[in-house]
Design a protein around this motif. Structure first.
Motif, PDB file in Angstrom:
ATOM      1  N   GLY A 160      56.082  40.970  16.026  1.00 23.90           N
ATOM      2  CA  GLY A 160      57.268  41.743  16.374  1.00 23.90           C
ATOM      3  C   GLY A 160      58.160  41.005  17.354  1.00 23.90           C
ATOM      4  O   GLY A 160      59.390  40.979  17.215  1.00 23.90           O
ATOM      5  N   LEU A 163      59.981  38.231  15.547  1.00 27.42           N
ATOM      6  CA  LEU A 163      61.063  38.749  14.698  1.00 27.42           C
ATOM      7  C   LEU A 163      62.249  39.198  15.542  1.00 27.42           C
ATOM      8  O   LEU A 163      63.403  39.026  15.148  1.00 27.42           O
ATOM      9  N   ASP A 164      61.973  39.756  16.721  1.00 26.93           N
ATOM     10  CA  ASP A 164      63.079  40.121  17.619  1.00 26.93           C
ATOM     11  C   ASP A 164      63.843  38.876  18.046  1.00 26.93           C
ATOM     12  O   ASP A 164      65.074  38.860  18.061  1.00 26.93           O
ATOM     13  N   PHE A 165      63.092  37.827  18.374  1.00 29.71           N
ATOM     14  CA  PHE A 165      63.712  36.570  18.805  1.00 29.71           C
ATOM     15  C   PHE A 165      64.621  36.004  17.718  1.00 29.71           C
ATOM     16  O   PHE A 165      65.768  35.619  17.970  1.00 29.71           O
ATOM     17  N   LEU A 167      65.987  37.627  15.297  1.00 23.09           N
ATOM     18  CA  LEU A 167      67.123  38.526  15.093  1.00 23.09           C
ATOM     19  C   LEU A 167      68.227  38.211  16.094  1.00 23.09           C
ATOM     20  O   LEU A 167      69.404  38.124  15.742  1.00 23.09           O
ATOM     21  N   ASP A 196      45.506  44.960   5.928  1.00 21.10           N
ATOM     22  CA  ASP A 196      46.314  45.221   7.109  1.00 21.10           C
ATOM     23  C   ASP A 196      46.623  43.906   7.795  1.00 21.10           C
ATOM     24  O   ASP A 196      46.009  43.552   8.788  1.00 21.10           O
ATOM     25  N   GLU A 198      48.320  42.707   9.992  1.00 19.60           N
ATOM     26  CA  GLU A 198      49.179  43.128  11.076  1.00 19.60           C
ATOM     27  C   GLU A 198      49.735  41.962  11.872  1.00 19.60           C
ATOM     28  O   GLU A 198      50.889  41.960  12.252  1.00 19.60           O
ATOM     29  N   LEU A 203      52.847  38.080   7.371  1.00 17.66           N
ATOM     30  CA  LEU A 203      53.706  39.173   7.797  1.00 17.66           C
ATOM     31  C   LEU A 203      54.976  38.606   8.431  1.00 17.66           C
ATOM     32  O   LEU A 203      56.086  39.083   8.170  1.00 17.66           O
ATOM     33  N   ARG A 206      57.279  37.318   5.737  1.00 19.16           N
ATOM     34  CA  ARG A 206      57.986  38.385   5.021  1.00 19.16           C
ATOM     35  C   ARG A 206      59.135  38.918   5.865  1.00 19.16           C
ATOM     36  O   ARG A 206      60.225  39.165   5.373  1.00 19.16           O
ATOM     37  N   GLY A 207      58.851  39.102   7.156  1.00 20.17           N
ATOM     38  CA  GLY A 207      59.906  39.597   8.038  1.00 20.17           C
ATOM     39  C   GLY A 207      61.093  38.644   8.082  1.00 20.17           C
ATOM     40  O   GLY A 207      62.251  39.072   8.082  1.00 20.17           O
ATOM     41  N   VAL A 209      61.922  36.480   5.705  1.00 21.28           N
ATOM     42  CA  VAL A 209      62.600  36.464   4.408  1.00 21.28           C
ATOM     43  C   VAL A 209      63.599  37.612   4.330  1.00 21.28           C
ATOM     44  O   VAL A 209      64.684  37.477   3.775  1.00 21.28           O
ATOM     45  N   HIS A 210      63.241  38.772   4.917  1.00 16.11           N
ATOM     46  CA  HIS A 210      64.171  39.902   4.944  1.00 16.11           C
ATOM     47  C   HIS A 210      65.457  39.524   5.647  1.00 16.11           C
ATOM     48  O   HIS A 210      66.541  39.974   5.277  1.00 16.11           O
TER      49      HIS A 210
END
Lengths: 272, 298
Positions: A160, A163-165, A167, A196, A198, A203, A206-207, A209-210
């Motif tokens: 998480g 992914l925030d970084f 973003l 899972d 997690e 994971l 995938r994040g 790629v979005h």
């Protein structure tokens, strides 16, 4: 810089898409040659490059860069290249006495749970500094290169937080400054039992790629080892906001001493 | 309840529409259709944009209704690092959102759009998140909540919880046909009845939804027949076709190993006298008519 890859992706140092987030990933293969390609590409294009080299030393990238025709040392001196040498600087961070510098770029080494805000501030600072070279020349659009992001997972940073970084980097680099971003992520083999996933690299991939516009995924050949073909690369053109028209194509490649050649499947020079 | 009617009519009061997508097919286009349809119905739409910039979300929307759209800037600063956002993810709580909506001039029943719920779930405890959603639905200030969730970024259990809260769940997936995507809509009415439907859809440039034919049952997946099947007997230098008489004669031929009725009756009932042996002696044969066993005293 690989000319065949440029023609596949329809971009040259003189004309390329801006505000692009390019994700390079690999699974049981090594896609770092693509990072070298982009480093040479954007330096040739005259962009201001911020390179977070977290897994190799500066001299390594410099040596490979020489073979591709760019001099990293020169670029760094001129102010075109800002290089964060993760390996060298990490020892200093780990051994330092005081913990007051929380917004240092490598602060995640001491407190991985706190997130990557420090790293983002470093990126933002280096990009926002006006590009004044020695001769007062201004550089092109800013570019962020990261090699590689998945190593942060093994240092204890959560998916998480990463992914925030990314973003925030995308918001600043791509949306605001109209620059580009190229990130390398290395994935592990997908475990069939592991539903899972997690905190895994899959994971994270995938994040990312979005979020991205273009995803290059490198893997070995599904049929096994081949001397003349080093692997396959899948190019996924994604348009954010468009439901459809995502195009995916697979190419084979072979890495040489001074570059890499790409060709359509079945057209390797060893076969034809 | 097809996805088209869902978009055009919206949900009833207190509804929560969830759009689920994956890396293979993004649901933002469908989200935009919902926003556009709500604006055209004259409803106030509040968008909590955490993942996409305002320009991207508003691109293609009907210009005449855009003043009813209130974009609360999460992006580019959803976590408050650079202090440039008007609404951070932290503030995703019922009292803050309700206040945000009441602060706009018309406090009519509004539509709340969240892009995306995945980012909110990353920063909030799932139970607290669910409580917030329920409070918002029952609060009276918000008529409908529409959220986008990236289902491949969360554990299955978490995705299940959010789906359970929703009155309508629309999952988008790519179709074989590149021009469309598949939308699987599951709607739960207040009486408890569950309706499911699967359709092909595509999003037009002006943010309207275009629904195509429904896909057949799984197992009869049909690709579009653009190419008719080629006739192999055409364009040859020799003749592979049969005329009428030839075809009839061919059908009449009795196959060698087929156990037909005639063969069966011939084997089971041999006609008398068919087993007789007729011997014609040759010139060199010494044919003696006498029985050689005659002198045996048996």
């Amino acid at each position: 810089m690989f000319p065949e890859l440029n023609s596949i992706l329809n971009s040259t140092p003189d004309s390329f898409k801006s505000s692009d987030f390019i994700l390079v990933s690999d699974r049981r293969a090594n896609a770092s040659f693509l990072i070298q390609h982009y480093l040479a590409f954007y330096l040739r294009a005259g962009c201001k490059v911020c390179f977070l080299g977290l897994v190799q030393s500066f001299s390594h990238y410099s040596a490979v860069g020489q073979r591709l025709g760019v001099s990293l040392a020169q670029a760094r001196e001129k102010g075109q290249l800002v290089f964060l040498e993760g390996l060298k600087d990490s020892i200093g961070v780990l051994l330092q006495e005081d913990t007051s510098h929380e917004t240092q770029p490598l602060s995640y080494l001491r407190s991985p749970g706190a997130g990557l805000e420090g790293l983002f501030r470093f990126v933002e600072r280096s990009m926002r500094q006006s590009g004044d070279g020695d001769a007062g020349e201004s550089w092109g659009p800013p570019v962020l290169l990261i090699d590689d992001l998945s190593v942060l997972l093994s240092l204890g940073v959560s998916v998480g937080a990463i992914l925030d970084f990314t973003l925030y980097c995308q918001a600043t680099m791509c949306s605001e400054l109209q620059g580009n971003m190229v990130i390398l992520v290395r994935c592990e083999e997908e475990d069939a039992d592991d539903d899972d996933d997690e905190e895994g690299s899959n994971l994270l991939q995938r994040g990312l790629v979005h979020q991205c516009n273009l995803a290059l995924h490198v893997e070995g050949l599904p049929t096994g080892y081949c001397r003349d073909i080093h692997g396959q690369m899948e190019v996924w053109w994604r348009q954010r906001g468009e439901t459809i028209y995502n195009q995916r194509k697979i190419f084979h490649f072979k890495v040489h001493d001074k570059g890499a050649s790409f060709f359509a499947r079945g057209t390797s020079s060893a076969v034809l | 309840m097809s996805v088209e009617s869902c978009v055009l009519q919206g949900a009833e009061a207190g509804g929560f529409i969830l759009i689920q997508d994956t890396v293979k097919c993004t649901g933002r286009g469908l989200l935009k259709c919902f926003i556009n349809a709500a604006l055209k119905r004259g409803e106030d739409v509040h968008v909590l944009g955490f993942e996409s910039p305002e320009t991207e979300v508003c691109a293609g929307l009907d210009r005449s209704c855009v003043q009813k759209l209130h974009f609360h800037k999460g992006f580019p600063d959803p976590l408050g690092w650079t202090r440039r956002s008007s609404f951070t993810v932290e503030r995703f709580a019922s009292q803050h959102i309700t206040q945000l909506i009441k602060d706009t001039q018309q406090a009519k029943a509004s539509v709340l759009v969240v892009d995306s719920l995945s980012l909110v779930l990353r920063h909030h405890d799932p139970l607290v998140f669910c409580q917030t959603l329920q409070e918002l639905r029952k609060g009276g200030v918000i008529k409908t909540i529409i959220g986008l969730l990236h289902s491949d970024l969360h554990q299955q259990g978490i995705v299940g919880i959010v789906c359970y809260l929703a009155s309508t769940v629309i999952s988008v997936a790519p179709a074989n046909n590149e021009r469309h995507s598949v939308a699987k809509t599951t709607r739960r009415t207040k009486s408890g009845k569950v309706m499911q439907e699967e359709e092909y859809f595509s999003v037009c440039k002006d943010a309207t939804l275009s629904v195509q034919a429904k896909p057949r049952q799984p197992g009869h997946v049909q690709k579009e027949r653009d190419v008719s099947e080629a006739d192999p007997t055409s364009n040859l230098t020799f003749n592979l076709r049969l005329s009428e008489e030839e075809r009839k004669a061919k059908e009449k031929v009795a196959l060698p190993f087929v156990f037909s009725q005639e063969k069966k009756s011939a084997l089971l009932k041999p006609t008398p006298g068919s087993g007789r042996i007729v011997y014609e002696p040759d010139d060199n044969d010494d044919f003696d008519e006498e029985d050689p066993d005659d002198d045996l005293d048996v």
